[in-house]
Design a protein around this motif. Sequence first.
Motif, PDB file in Angstrom:
ATOM      1  N   ILE A 193       7.855  -4.733   5.608  1.00 16.45           N
ATOM      2  CA  ILE A 193       7.849  -3.459   4.875  1.00 16.45           C
ATOM      3  C   ILE A 193       7.314  -3.637   3.451  1.00 16.45           C
ATOM      4  N   PRO A 194       7.883  -4.531   2.616  1.00 16.69           N
ATOM      5  CA  PRO A 194       7.262  -4.725   1.300  1.00 16.69           C
ATOM      6  C   PRO A 194       5.863  -5.324   1.387  1.00 16.69           C
ATOM      7  N   LEU A 195       5.590  -6.110   2.425  1.00 17.64           N
ATOM      8  CA  LEU A 195       4.241  -6.655   2.579  1.00 17.64           C
ATOM      9  C   LEU A 195       3.249  -5.535   2.882  1.00 17.64           C
ATOM     10  N   ALA A 196       3.652  -4.589   3.731  1.00 17.68           N
ATOM     11  CA  ALA A 196       2.795  -3.429   3.996  1.00 17.68           C
ATOM     12  C   ALA A 196       2.591  -2.614   2.725  1.00 17.68           C
ATOM     13  N   ALA A 197       3.650  -2.521   1.914  1.00 16.90           N
ATOM     14  CA  ALA A 197       3.533  -1.812   0.633  1.00 16.90           C
ATOM     15  C   ALA A 197       2.575  -2.544  -0.300  1.00 16.90           C
ATOM     16  N   TYR A 198       2.621  -3.873  -0.275  1.00 22.27           N
ATOM     17  CA  TYR A 198       1.696  -4.668  -1.092  1.00 22.27           C
ATOM     18  C   TYR A 198       0.248  -4.406  -0.673  1.00 22.27           C
ATOM     19  N   ILE A 199       0.000  -4.434   0.630  1.00 22.63           N
ATOM     20  CA  ILE A 199      -1.365  -4.237   1.130  1.00 22.63           C
ATOM     21  C   ILE A 199      -1.853  -2.825   0.828  1.00 22.63           C
ATOM     22  N   THR A 200      -0.982  -1.839   1.058  1.00 24.50           N
ATOM     23  CA  THR A 200      -1.361  -0.445   0.795  1.00 24.50           C
ATOM     24  C   THR A 200      -1.704  -0.234  -0.672  1.00 24.50           C
ATOM     25  N   SER A 201      -0.877  -0.786  -1.559  1.00 25.30           N
ATOM     26  CA  SER A 201      -1.132  -0.612  -2.991  1.00 25.30           C
ATOM     27  C   SER A 201      -2.281  -1.487  -3.480  1.00 25.30           C
ATOM     28  N   SER A 202      -2.710  -2.450  -2.663  1.00 25.92           N
ATOM     29  CA  SER A 202      -3.923  -3.211  -2.978  1.00 25.92           C
ATOM     30  C   SER A 202      -5.165  -2.387  -2.665  1.00 25.92           C
ATOM     31  N   LEU A 203      -5.072  -1.585  -1.599  1.00 26.38           N
ATOM     32  CA  LEU A 203      -6.214  -0.779  -1.173  1.00 26.38           C
ATOM     33  C   LEU A 203      -6.338   0.505  -1.986  1.00 26.38           C
ATOM     34  N   TYR A 204      -5.192   1.094  -2.309  1.00 29.41           N
ATOM     35  CA  TYR A 204      -5.180   2.341  -3.081  1.00 29.41           C
ATOM     36  C   TYR A 204      -4.502   2.056  -4.420  1.00 29.41           C
ATOM     37  N   LYS A 205      -5.291   1.954  -5.463  1.00 26.89           N
ATOM     38  CA  LYS A 205      -4.799   1.455  -6.746  1.00 26.89           C
ATOM     39  C   LYS A 205      -4.470   2.559  -7.747  1.00 26.89           C
ATOM     40  N   ASP A 206      -4.350   3.774  -7.257  1.00 25.90           N
ATOM     41  CA  ASP A 206      -4.028   4.903  -8.128  1.00 25.90           C
ATOM     42  C   ASP A 206      -2.511   5.085  -8.175  1.00 25.90           C
ATOM     43  N   PRO A 207      -1.868   4.853  -9.322  1.00 24.82           N
ATOM     44  CA  PRO A 207      -0.402   4.986  -9.385  1.00 24.82           C
ATOM     45  C   PRO A 207       0.090   6.398  -9.099  1.00 24.82           C
ATOM     46  N   LYS A 208      -0.774   7.407  -9.276  1.00 28.77           N
ATOM     47  CA  LYS A 208      -0.371   8.770  -8.932  1.00 28.77           C
ATOM     48  C   LYS A 208      -0.082   8.878  -7.433  1.00 28.77           C
ATOM     49  N   VAL A 209      -0.864   8.162  -6.638  1.00 26.24           N
ATOM     50  CA  VAL A 209      -0.655   8.178  -5.188  1.00 26.24           C
ATOM     51  C   VAL A 209       0.720   7.615  -4.845  1.00 26.24           C
ATOM     52  N   TYR A 210       1.108   6.529  -5.518  1.00 23.70           N
ATOM     53  CA  TYR A 210       2.424   5.930  -5.257  1.00 23.70           C
ATOM     54  C   TYR A 210       3.532   6.925  -5.592  1.00 23.70           C
ATOM     55  N   LEU A 211       3.353   7.615  -6.701  1.00 28.62           N
ATOM     56  CA  LEU A 211       4.357   8.590  -7.129  1.00 28.62           C
ATOM     57  C   LEU A 211       4.457   9.740  -6.135  1.00 28.62           C
ATOM     58  N   TYR A 212       3.316  10.227  -5.663  1.00 23.15           N
ATOM     59  CA  TYR A 212       3.312  11.330  -4.694  1.00 23.15           C
ATOM     60  C   TYR A 212       3.961  10.901  -3.376  1.00 23.15           C
ATOM     61  N   ILE A 213       3.688   9.674  -2.950  1.00 21.78           N
ATOM     62  CA  ILE A 213       4.293   9.167  -1.710  1.00 21.78           C
ATOM     63  C   ILE A 213       5.813   9.164  -1.831  1.00 21.78           C
ATOM     64  N   TRP A 214       6.309   8.673  -2.962  1.00 25.79           N
ATOM     65  CA  TRP A 214       7.759   8.595  -3.156  1.00 25.79           C
ATOM     66  C   TRP A 214       8.376   9.989  -3.198  1.00 25.79           C
ATOM     67  N   LEU A 215       7.774  10.894  -3.951  1.00 25.54           N
ATOM     68  CA  LEU A 215       8.306  12.252  -4.062  1.00 25.54           C
ATOM     69  C   LEU A 215       8.267  12.972  -2.717  1.00 25.54           C
ATOM     70  N   ALA A 216       7.198  12.773  -1.961  1.00 26.23           N
ATOM     71  CA  ALA A 216       7.070  13.445  -0.665  1.00 26.23           C
ATOM     72  C   ALA A 216       8.109  12.951   0.330  1.00 26.23           C
ATOM     73  N   ALA A 217       8.539  11.709   0.184  1.00 25.57           N
ATOM     74  CA  ALA A 217       9.495  11.140   1.135  1.00 25.57           C
ATOM     75  C   ALA A 217      10.837  11.867   1.105  1.00 25.57           C
ATOM     76  N   ILE A 218      11.204  12.447  -0.023  1.00 27.04           N
ATOM     77  CA  ILE A 218      12.519  13.091  -0.142  1.00 27.04           C
ATOM     78  C   ILE A 218      12.613  14.340   0.738  1.00 27.04           C
ATOM     79  N   PRO A 219      11.721  15.337   0.575  1.00 25.91           N
ATOM     80  CA  PRO A 219      11.825  16.500   1.477  1.00 25.91           C
ATOM     81  C   PRO A 219      11.531  16.149   2.930  1.00 25.91           C
ATOM     82  N   LEU A 220      10.646  15.182   3.149  1.00 27.19           N
ATOM     83  CA  LEU A 220      10.359  14.778   4.528  1.00 27.19           C
ATOM     84  C   LEU A 220      11.596  14.184   5.191  1.00 27.19           C
ATOM     85  N   SER A 221      12.359  13.407   4.435  1.00 29.34           N
ATOM     86  CA  SER A 221      13.583  12.821   4.975  1.00 29.34           C
ATOM     87  C   SER A 221      14.630  13.896   5.247  1.00 29.34           C
ATOM     88  N   LEU A 222      14.782  14.819   4.312  1.00 25.57           N
ATOM     89  CA  LEU A 222      15.753  15.901   4.484  1.00 25.57           C
ATOM     90  C   LEU A 222      15.404  16.770   5.687  1.00 25.57           C
TER      91      LEU A 222
END
Length: 364
Positions: A193-222
Amino acid sequence: MFDFVPLPIYSAVYYNVMFVIMLMVLLHSMVYDIREKKSLDFFHVLGYILIVVMILYMGFRPVSGRYFADMATYRKGYLLMQRGVVKIEHDYAFNYFMWACSQIMHHKYFFFIVDVLYIIPCYIFSKKYFSSYWFYAFFMFAGSFSFWAYGTNGIRNGLATSFFILALCYYEKKWMMYLWFLIGMLFHSSLVIPLAAYITSSLYKDPKVYLYIWLAAIPLSLAGGSVWQELFFNNLGFSDRTSGYMEGESVEGSFSSSGFRWDFLLYSSFGIIAGYYFIFVKNIHDKFYIHLFGIYSIANAFWILVITANYSNRFAYLSWFMMAPVIAYPMFKYKIWKDQYKMFGIILSIYYLFTYLMFLKNGK
């Protein structure tokens, strides 16, 4: 070695000693300049004492299925290996490591070596990236929520995440970094899981994307609830390794209550808020730091999706072990505030107080 400490308060001693050290750091940062040589020398000595005592105290803890749940299971497996009963089907590096130890040493020394391997990578990382201020980073690692638990209970998970931390010490030496990633995965496959996160953040280097992924996870989980558990742990082939985490009633070692844990989401948000502030408000565009933020955000988003599962703390720790450097790294690399080190003393205290208050709440 520490048999004189009653088991019911064994963990409490650790948390209370860390609380005293936290107060020392806070008061010192309010009164003195921690950049002064005397201050640095004092905390260097304290840091080395803390590391040695922590390794001994954690490594030579009494075996107890009641207070260190999985420890009794590991000892049972260890004793079977000593009698020649060996059946290794997964987590090959860990199990062959345990088998090798079982051929030459008593189980108490096995647990000691495990905690040496668990704690030392945090020191190496702190020393490499924080230089003279390594003590403060190491304290934040050791004071992180669940750090004690994964050195005394979920030791395979703990070892795997420590090897991930060690791998990041070779960030500029990729072959060595990936070797430690591989070793970590062979100790516990959940490190994917963290290794996949490492690879994903290596390919997509925009920190806004990381923030959007985290924020989106909350309503998706609910909204999705158990749908995400079904997707990740059945359709994607994780069910055999994680079915015990995902089903059944809460047991010792899992979160104390089921359902959507807003308190732990709040804790997770510490790393997100820190990353947002340093990257977007203070305009810190450090390549390594942005990558750390990406790993943390994406791995934590995964946990949010399965937050209602039993044992979801074991998935939470696959991001939480990265929170300390996400919060601390910029404060010792860049000038951010006028009274920066006083502010850090306050932040370090707030960070550990969550751990301490959760310990008091759970009573163990």
